[in-house]
Write a protein that holds these residues in place. Structure first.
Motif, PDB file in Angstrom:
ATOM      1  N   LEU A 180       1.651   7.304  -5.590  1.00 52.83           N
ATOM      2  CA  LEU A 180       1.126   6.646  -6.793  1.00 52.83           C
ATOM      3  C   LEU A 180       0.794   7.652  -7.889  1.00 52.83           C
ATOM      4  N   ALA A 181       0.198   8.774  -7.516  1.00 50.75           N
ATOM      5  CA  ALA A 181      -0.154   9.785  -8.504  1.00 50.75           C
ATOM      6  C   ALA A 181       1.096  10.305  -9.207  1.00 50.75           C
ATOM      7  N   TYR A 182       2.169  10.530  -8.435  1.00 49.90           N
ATOM      8  CA  TYR A 182       3.399  11.029  -9.040  1.00 49.90           C
ATOM      9  C   TYR A 182       3.963  10.021 -10.038  1.00 49.90           C
ATOM     10  N   ARG A 234       0.853  -1.193   0.000  1.00 43.75           N
ATOM     11  CA  ARG A 234       0.000   0.000   0.000  1.00 43.75           C
ATOM     12  C   ARG A 234       0.891   1.247   0.000  1.00 43.75           C
ATOM     13  N   TYR A 235       0.644   2.148  -0.967  1.00 48.36           N
ATOM     14  CA  TYR A 235       1.379   3.403  -1.060  1.00 48.36           C
ATOM     15  C   TYR A 235       0.408   4.555  -0.886  1.00 48.36           C
ATOM     16  N   SER A 236       0.937   5.689  -0.496  1.00 48.64           N
ATOM     17  CA  SER A 236       0.078   6.865  -0.349  1.00 48.64           C
ATOM     18  C   SER A 236      -0.392   7.311  -1.733  1.00 48.64           C
ATOM     19  N   PRO A 237      -1.563   7.928  -1.797  1.00 44.03           N
ATOM     20  CA  PRO A 237      -2.090   8.376  -3.087  1.00 44.03           C
ATOM     21  C   PRO A 237      -1.147   9.345  -3.813  1.00 44.03           C
ATOM     22  N   GLU A 238      -0.437  10.165  -3.050  1.00 45.37           N
ATOM     23  CA  GLU A 238       0.477  11.135  -3.660  1.00 45.37           C
ATOM     24  C   GLU A 238       1.632  10.434  -4.386  1.00 45.37           C
ATOM     25  N   ARG A 294       2.584   7.417 -11.520  1.00 43.83           N
ATOM     26  CA  ARG A 294       1.685   7.178 -12.658  1.00 43.83           C
ATOM     27  C   ARG A 294       1.727   8.340 -13.646  1.00 43.83           C
TER      28      ARG A 294
END
Length: 88
Positions: free
Chosen positions: A59-61, A53-57, A63
Motif C-alpha cells: 500500500l505504501a508503494y 487486505r494488503y501488506s503495508p509495504e 500510494r
C-alpha cells in the motif's frame, strides 16, 4: 408582478428575439431530465467492490505513486492475470 399589459409587452419582445425562440414540440420531447445526465458515464467494464487486505509495504508503494494509485494497482493485477492465465 407585471400588469397584463406589461406581461404582453414582455412576451412580444421575447418572441421577436431570434435568439430566444420558444422550443418546438420536437425539442421539448427530446429533452432529458438533468438528473439522468449527472455523474460519471456508465462503464462497459464494471468493477466489483470487494474488501481486501494488503501488506503495508504494498500500500505504501502504490500510494506513493500519487493520484490514481488504485487504477495502477488494478493494472498490475490485470497484467499478472494475463501472464498466468496463458500458462495454464
Amino acid at each position: 408582478m407585471p400588469s397584463v399589459a406589461e406581461d404582453k409587452a414582455i412576451t412580444a419582445a421575447a418572441k421577436a428575439d431570434p435568439d430566444a425562440q420558444p422550443l418546438t414540440p420536437l425539442q421539448l420531447k427530446a429533452m432529458v431530465p438533468l438528473k439522468s445526465l449527472r455523474g460519471r458515464p456508465k462503464s462497459e467494464n464494471k468493477k466489483m467492490l470487494v474488501s481486501v487486505r494488503y501488506s503495508p509495504e504494498v500500500l505504501a508503494y502504490f500510494r506513493s505513486t500519487g493520484e490514481g494509485w488504485q487504477a495502477r494497482m488494478d493494472g498490475v493485477l490485470q497484467q499478472y492475470v494475463a501472464r498466468h492465465s496463458r500458462q495454464a
